[in-house]
Every structure is written in C-alpha cells, then in structure tokens.
Design a protein around this motif. Sequence first.
Motif, PDB file in Angstrom:
ATOM      1  N   ARG A 166       0.851  -1.181   0.000  1.00 19.35           N
ATOM      2  CA  ARG A 166       0.000   0.000   0.000  1.00 19.35           C
ATOM      3  C   ARG A 166       0.897   1.244   0.000  1.00 19.35           C
ATOM      4  O   ARG A 166       1.782   1.381   0.844  1.00 19.35           O
ATOM      5  CB  ARG A 166      -0.916   0.005   1.231  1.00 19.35           C
ATOM      6  CG  ARG A 166      -1.928  -1.131   1.220  1.00 19.35           C
ATOM      7  CD  ARG A 166      -2.654  -1.250   2.553  1.00 19.35           C
ATOM      8  NE  ARG A 166      -3.332  -0.012   2.936  1.00 19.35           N
ATOM      9  CZ  ARG A 166      -4.503   0.382   2.466  1.00 19.35           C
ATOM     10  NH1 ARG A 166      -5.136  -0.378   1.569  1.00 19.35           N
ATOM     11  NH2 ARG A 166      -5.069   1.496   2.877  1.00 19.35           N
ATOM     12  N   LEU A 214      -3.264   7.896   9.314  1.00 15.85           N
ATOM     13  CA  LEU A 214      -2.990   6.760  10.189  1.00 15.85           C
ATOM     14  C   LEU A 214      -3.852   5.564   9.825  1.00 15.85           C
ATOM     15  O   LEU A 214      -3.376   4.418   9.772  1.00 15.85           O
ATOM     16  CB  LEU A 214      -3.233   7.165  11.645  1.00 15.85           C
ATOM     17  CG  LEU A 214      -3.033   6.084  12.716  1.00 15.85           C
ATOM     18  CD1 LEU A 214      -1.600   5.568  12.690  1.00 15.85           C
ATOM     19  CD2 LEU A 214      -3.389   6.634  14.100  1.00 15.85           C
ATOM     20  N   LYS A 215      -5.133   5.807   9.527  1.00 20.17           N
ATOM     21  CA  LYS A 215      -6.056   4.723   9.185  1.00 20.17           C
ATOM     22  C   LYS A 215      -5.685   4.041   7.871  1.00 20.17           C
ATOM     23  O   LYS A 215      -5.974   2.861   7.673  1.00 20.17           O
ATOM     24  CB  LYS A 215      -7.487   5.257   9.112  1.00 20.17           C
ATOM     25  CG  LYS A 215      -8.083   5.639  10.459  1.00 20.17           C
ATOM     26  CD  LYS A 215      -9.495   6.179  10.295  1.00 20.17           C
ATOM     27  CE  LYS A 215     -10.084   6.579  11.639  1.00 20.17           C
ATOM     28  NZ  LYS A 215     -11.460   7.149  11.487  1.00 20.17           N
ATOM     29  N   ARG A 217      -2.753   3.241   6.817  1.00 23.50           N
ATOM     30  CA  ARG A 217      -1.673   2.294   7.102  1.00 23.50           C
ATOM     31  C   ARG A 217      -0.821   1.979   5.858  1.00 23.50           C
ATOM     32  O   ARG A 217      -0.711   0.828   5.422  1.00 23.50           O
ATOM     33  CB  ARG A 217      -2.214   0.987   7.695  1.00 23.50           C
ATOM     34  CG  ARG A 217      -2.879   1.181   9.047  1.00 23.50           C
ATOM     35  CD  ARG A 217      -3.194  -0.126   9.742  1.00 23.50           C
ATOM     36  NE  ARG A 217      -2.007  -0.944   9.947  1.00 23.50           N
ATOM     37  CZ  ARG A 217      -1.074  -0.724  10.874  1.00 23.50           C
ATOM     38  NH1 ARG A 217      -1.180   0.323  11.683  1.00 23.50           N
ATOM     39  NH2 ARG A 217      -0.038  -1.523  10.998  1.00 23.50           N
ATOM     40  N   PRO A 218      -0.186   2.990   5.269  1.00 23.92           N
ATOM     41  CA  PRO A 218       0.643   2.747   4.081  1.00 23.92           C
ATOM     42  C   PRO A 218       1.900   1.956   4.421  1.00 23.92           C
ATOM     43  O   PRO A 218       2.482   2.107   5.503  1.00 23.92           O
ATOM     44  CB  PRO A 218       0.998   4.157   3.632  1.00 23.92           C
ATOM     45  CG  PRO A 218       0.979   4.972   4.894  1.00 23.92           C
ATOM     46  CD  PRO A 218      -0.169   4.410   5.689  1.00 23.92           C
ATOM     47  N   ASP A 219       2.321   1.126   3.492  1.00 27.20           N
ATOM     48  CA  ASP A 219       3.588   0.405   3.631  1.00 27.20           C
ATOM     49  C   ASP A 219       4.752   1.254   3.142  1.00 27.20           C
ATOM     50  O   ASP A 219       5.891   1.068   3.579  1.00 27.20           O
ATOM     51  CB  ASP A 219       3.541  -0.899   2.823  1.00 27.20           C
ATOM     52  CG  ASP A 219       2.446  -1.832   3.293  1.00 27.20           C
ATOM     53  OD1 ASP A 219       2.446  -2.179   4.485  1.00 27.20           O
ATOM     54  OD2 ASP A 219       1.586  -2.197   2.469  1.00 27.20           O
ATOM     55  N   LEU A 244       2.369   9.531  11.883  1.00 23.11           N
ATOM     56  CA  LEU A 244       2.876   8.668  10.813  1.00 23.11           C
ATOM     57  C   LEU A 244       3.823   7.600  11.340  1.00 23.11           C
ATOM     58  O   LEU A 244       4.022   6.569  10.706  1.00 23.11           O
ATOM     59  CB  LEU A 244       3.590   9.507   9.743  1.00 23.11           C
ATOM     60  CG  LEU A 244       2.731  10.281   8.744  1.00 23.11           C
ATOM     61  CD1 LEU A 244       3.615  11.049   7.763  1.00 23.11           C
ATOM     62  CD2 LEU A 244       1.805   9.344   7.978  1.00 23.11           C
ATOM     63  N   THR A 247       2.377   4.121  11.494  1.00 21.58           N
ATOM     64  CA  THR A 247       2.038   3.387  10.273  1.00 21.58           C
ATOM     65  C   THR A 247       3.184   2.440   9.914  1.00 21.58           C
ATOM     66  O   THR A 247       4.325   2.642  10.356  1.00 21.58           O
ATOM     67  CB  THR A 247       1.793   4.341   9.094  1.00 21.58           C
ATOM     68  OG1 THR A 247       3.031   4.995   8.752  1.00 21.58           O
ATOM     69  CG2 THR A 247       0.752   5.402   9.453  1.00 21.58           C
ATOM     70  N   GLU A 251       7.093   3.219  10.764  1.00 23.39           N
ATOM     71  CA  GLU A 251       7.874   2.323  11.615  1.00 23.39           C
ATOM     72  C   GLU A 251       9.159   1.877  10.933  1.00 23.39           C
ATOM     73  O   GLU A 251      10.212   1.764  11.562  1.00 23.39           O
ATOM     74  CB  GLU A 251       7.027   1.099  11.993  1.00 23.39           C
ATOM     75  CG  GLU A 251       5.868   1.416  12.931  1.00 23.39           C
ATOM     76  CD  GLU A 251       4.945   0.222  13.134  1.00 23.39           C
ATOM     77  OE1 GLU A 251       5.204  -0.841  12.494  1.00 23.39           O
ATOM     78  OE2 GLU A 251       3.971   0.339  13.893  1.00 23.39           O
TER      79      GLU A 251
END
Length: 293
Positions: A166, A214-215, A217-219, A244, A247, A251
Amino acid sequence: MKSSRSLSLKKLFAAAGLALAAVGACAETPQRIVSAGHAVTELALALGVGDNLVAVDSSTRLPEDFRRLPVVGYYRQLPPEGLLAQRPELLIGGEHMGPASTLELLHSSGVAVVKLPEARNGEELLGNIEHLAGVLEKPAGEVAAGARADLAALKKSVASLPEKPRVLFVRAQSGRGIKVAGADTSPHSLIRLSGGQNAVDFSGYKTLTDEALLKLRPDWIFYSSDQAQQLKEGAALLEWLPLLKLTPAGERKAFAEVDGYALLGGIGLASLQEAKRINRLFSGETTPAAASR
C-alpha cells in the motif's frame, strides 16, 4: 483482440483532440519542431529527431550532453509570440498543452499541432510511441521494442511480489498538511505500474488529516524529487505528523524519492525506468534506507 485494442487506441487519440494539420501531408520529418512536455520530448529524442528540435518548454529535462535550446514557457501556458519566433513547422505536446487560444493561433498560422494523450499504462505508452513515430516519419520499432521489453520484465517482477504494498504519494509543506495523490494522477499510474496499490481510492489530490493518514496504514510513502531536500528524505514528515510513526511506513522509515520527471505527462520512458527501480524496493532488493535516489 487486436482489433479491439486498435479501436480503444483510436478512441483515446480522438478524445485527446489531435490536430494533425499539415503533418498528415508531410512526406518527411518536419525540420523545425517545438516539443512541450518532458514525456513527449523524451519520446521525440528516442525516435531520433533531436536535430530537428528548435525549442522546448520549461518542464523538459534534456540530456546533459544535448545542445542548449530556447525555452518557450510552460506547456500549460505557452506564449504564442515565443513559439512563433522559433518558426516551427510542428508543435508536439501532451493532452494538457495549451492554452487553446495559443494552439488555435499556431494552427491558423500554418503550424501543425499534435497532442498525445497522457498514458496511464504500458499499452497507452506503446500507442503514443507508434503514433508519434508516424507523425515524425520515423520508425518506431527499436523504441517500441525496448519499451515492450521493459514492460514484460516489470510484469514478471510484479507477478513475483507476495502482495501489493500500500503506497501513498504525498506533497507536503510544514503547517499546511499533506496532499495525497489519488486516481487519475501520474503518481497513481506509476504506483500501479511498479506493482503497488494506491492506499486511497479518491480521484485527484486531497489534503488528509493526521487521523486519516494513520487509518490508511501505508507500507510506503513516496514524494517527488523536487521536495527531497525540504522533506529531509522523509524525516520531516515524521516531525510534522508524528502519527505517521505508527504506520508501517513510518515504523520502517519506508520513504522513497521519485524522479519528478517520471511523473510529468503520464507514463513515459523515464517512468518505465523509475517503475523498475520502485519494484526493486517492493521486492526487497533495495532497503528503505537506500531508497532515496
């Protein structure tokens, strides 16, 4: 299948409003060509008409060893006086080339005007190559074959990905939030070509709240090379929007710079090379820490 593809491409070019004027009657390559738009210019150069170019627009990046050419404005706002001063026989550009008043004036002055549609995928890029080659009276074979090889390699690499990551493509400025690219944008097309999926499902660009980001949740979070210094390779995004960090992209610090020229005018030859590079990020061949260009 072939006739269906041909029909779809014909509709595509018709919708783009191609004005072929005198080009159709030409038996040879026009000697004085102005190209407006990076993706179109790189196609023209690949097809071998570099010696015929007399001017480009400000969005075009010419090869370092190429001769200097006059710059005649920005492709969306081309000044008629600057164009006519170059005595062009042909003006080529993308579907957003304008304004219409300039194009009409050039046409009435005997300048042939050709608009190519903005390619959203590999098939449409191949259509642009074939069509522009016909306009320029140049063989498309070698350029088209190279693009097909790149597309085939990409298709194979995309198929080998365990899942489609994503991705968010953002434009950001401190204190002004983050704009995210949705469908019907060049970043969206590039993300899909590379094997990813756009994390948003709206069209165009929209400014999103911290909570909305945040919702999603991108990679991965991508940004254009023209913002690389400002965004500090993504570190500034974490400073401006601490959420961020929660996410997957935050991270892992999975931020990546995208060549801005690969985003101009839809999918072009530069986009293919950038798509291959991005695909290597997705496959793990390149780590997030080395993702910036």
